[in-house]
Motif scaffolding. Structure first.
Motif, PDB file in Angstrom:
ATOM      1  N   ASN A 144       0.815  -1.210   0.000  1.00 17.50           N
ATOM      2  CA  ASN A 144       0.000   0.000   0.000  1.00 17.50           C
ATOM      3  C   ASN A 144       0.856   1.270   0.000  1.00 17.50           C
ATOM      4  O   ASN A 144       0.849   2.048   0.954  1.00 17.50           O
ATOM      5  N   THR A 201      -8.286  -0.292  -1.954  1.00 18.79           N
ATOM      6  CA  THR A 201      -9.611  -0.794  -1.579  1.00 18.79           C
ATOM      7  C   THR A 201      -9.824  -2.252  -1.970  1.00 18.79           C
ATOM      8  O   THR A 201     -10.676  -2.924  -1.385  1.00 18.79           O
ATOM      9  N   PHE A 204      -7.189  -4.291   1.016  1.00 18.75           N
ATOM     10  CA  PHE A 204      -7.412  -4.244   2.459  1.00 18.75           C
ATOM     11  C   PHE A 204      -8.738  -4.894   2.840  1.00 18.75           C
ATOM     12  O   PHE A 204      -9.720  -4.797   2.103  1.00 18.75           O
ATOM     13  N   CYS A 207     -12.751  -2.561   3.682  1.00 16.47           N
ATOM     14  CA  CYS A 207     -12.334  -1.391   2.911  1.00 16.47           C
ATOM     15  C   CYS A 207     -13.339  -1.152   1.794  1.00 16.47           C
ATOM     16  O   CYS A 207     -14.218  -1.976   1.523  1.00 16.47           O
ATOM     17  N   TRP A 239     -11.349   0.384   7.369  1.00 16.38           N
ATOM     18  CA  TRP A 239     -10.693   1.270   6.408  1.00 16.38           C
ATOM     19  C   TRP A 239     -11.633   1.732   5.294  1.00 16.38           C
ATOM     20  O   TRP A 239     -11.196   2.034   4.184  1.00 16.38           O
ATOM     21  N   TRP A 240     -12.922   1.791   5.582  1.00 20.42           N
ATOM     22  CA  TRP A 240     -13.884   2.133   4.553  1.00 20.42           C
ATOM     23  C   TRP A 240     -13.597   3.467   3.873  1.00 20.42           C
ATOM     24  O   TRP A 240     -12.939   4.345   4.442  1.00 20.42           O
ATOM     25  N   SER A 241     -14.169   3.639   2.690  1.00 18.64           N
ATOM     26  CA  SER A 241     -13.994   4.868   1.918  1.00 18.64           C
ATOM     27  C   SER A 241     -14.802   6.031   2.473  1.00 18.64           C
ATOM     28  O   SER A 241     -14.558   7.177   2.116  1.00 18.64           O
TER      29      SER A 241
END
Length: 384
Positions: A144, A201, A204, A207, A239-241
């Motif tokens: 990443n 995305t 992860f 994500c 770790w969502w957008s």
């Protein structure tokens, strides 16, 4: 580790809800991630600790943060009470960071991915948080080497913040298409407009586009499940957008690529804040916002990753396919009344070409990756 390592997660969740319920609408904090580059070669260099050491005793020190690898640095505006002051604060922070790194022989890269750097040459910074991420994720986190733009927007009320977060899922592809800046990675033209998003995305866990939640209680049940099943041990491992941030009473937008151009960074901040405010106003007024199915939002996400602002996006409400620019122009019209109220109107715009399109056009004309990237390093706003 995060705060939840010092307090039980039930206390963390209780305190997070209290912060949202007593919070303030539409405060703003912007975080920009930059690559640390050797000035002549533009190679990524592991100099984060040197930059932090140079900042000791300076006002900018509190605005700096580590972000996974030692060849990356994040600078934060901090909490800004009104959007009116955000564009100038973004410019000031960039100037402070440029002034800090120049004497060290460094410049800053601000596209979503570095065009040729190898992840094998980057070092994870030595902090408990990132050591833990390294232990958990291994190859996933090593790969990443990406750079993003994050906007935190204050939303008062825990239930309201969850509903705003769920509604914001619908427009993640538009924000990505507008912000796409990473067509090159690992020494190739990837054919994508946002290689960063594909790398991050799709790699992860927890994500990308989250599920929709109806209330704080609904969201809290899920977070408790993750803790109780030992799936996470820090809340930031979601770790969502777009996500409600448990340490701050904010909705955090995380989908956007880093922005090499200051004006486009300021415009992107204006849209993020205006959109959150417009969604909150719609929910307050009972204006219906359909929670689009995850599978349909993902169709638009792929279009934004692959074609960015040059492609097409689906109007999921009507099943109509439109140029991405037209979708975003409609979005600007929708947020315009609230943007005017919060002082963001003058900053809202769709560029003739975004950063990805400009790079792709120059590559097609025969320019090399180093030449293209060299023209995108961040420069002081006073001479930009």
């Amino acid at each position: 580790m995060g705060d939840e390592q010092r307090v039980p997660y039930d206390q963390l969740l209780r305190e997070a809800r209290e912060r949202f319920d007593t919070g303030k609408d539409f405060t703003v904090a912007v975080e920009e991630e930059f690559a640390l580059l050797e000035a002549e070669s533009l190679d990524m260099v592991n100099r984060y600790e040197d930059v932090v050491a140079a900042a000791e005793g300076l006002p900018v020190r509190d605005s700096l943060a580590g972000e996974l690898i030692a060849s990356e640095i994040e600078i934060k505006t901090g909490r800004v009470e009104s959007f009116v002051d955000v564009p100038a604060t973004i410019a000031e922070r960039r100037d402070q960071l440029v002034a800090l790194v120049e004497p060290l022989g460094l410049v800053l890269g601000a596209t979503g991915s570095h065009p040729w750097a190898s992840w094998k040459d980057q070092r994870i910074i030595d902090t408990p948080h990132y050591r833990r991420n390294d232990e958990i994720l291994r190859y996933v986190v090593w790969k990443n080497n990406t750079f993003g733009f994050h906007a935190h927007v204050g939303v008062q009320g825990a239930d309201r913040a969850i509903r705003v977060t769920s509604a914001m899922r619908n427009w993640l592809p538009e924000l990505l298409a507008l912000s796409a800046s990473s067509p090159f990675a690992e020494s190739v033209n990837t054919g994508l407009h946002s290689a960063r998003t594909q790398i991050f995305t799709r790699f992860f866990p927890r994500c990308g586009v989250p599920d929709a939640f109806d209330s704080w209680a609904d969201y809290e049940r899920y977070v408790r499940f993750l803790y109780e099943t030992r799936s996470i041990d820090e809340h930031t491992q979601l770790w969502w957008s777009v996500r409600p941030h448990l340490a701050f009473p904010t909705v955090e937008i995380r989908i956007c690529d880093a922005q090499p151009d200051l004006g486009e960074s300021q415009a992107l901040a204006a849209l993020c804040v205006s959109l959150v405010a417009r969604v909150a106003r719609a929910l307050d007024d009972g204006e219906p916002i359909v929670h689009q199915p995850h599978r349909l939002i993902e169709e638009n996400m792929w279009r934004a990753i692959r074609y960015g602002l040059s492609g097409e996006l689906i109007d999921l409400e009507h099943g109509e396919v439109l140029p991405a620019r037209a979708r975003i122009e409609r979005l600007l019209e929708w947020v315009a009344p609230v943007a005017s109220e919060i002082g963001a109107s003058e900053w809202l715009r769709v560029p003739e070409q975004n950063a990805a399109e400009r790079q792709i056009a120059r590559f097609a004309e025969g320019s090399g990756l180093a030449e293209i990237y060299g023209d995108l390093v961040v420069r002081p706003s006073r001479v930009a």
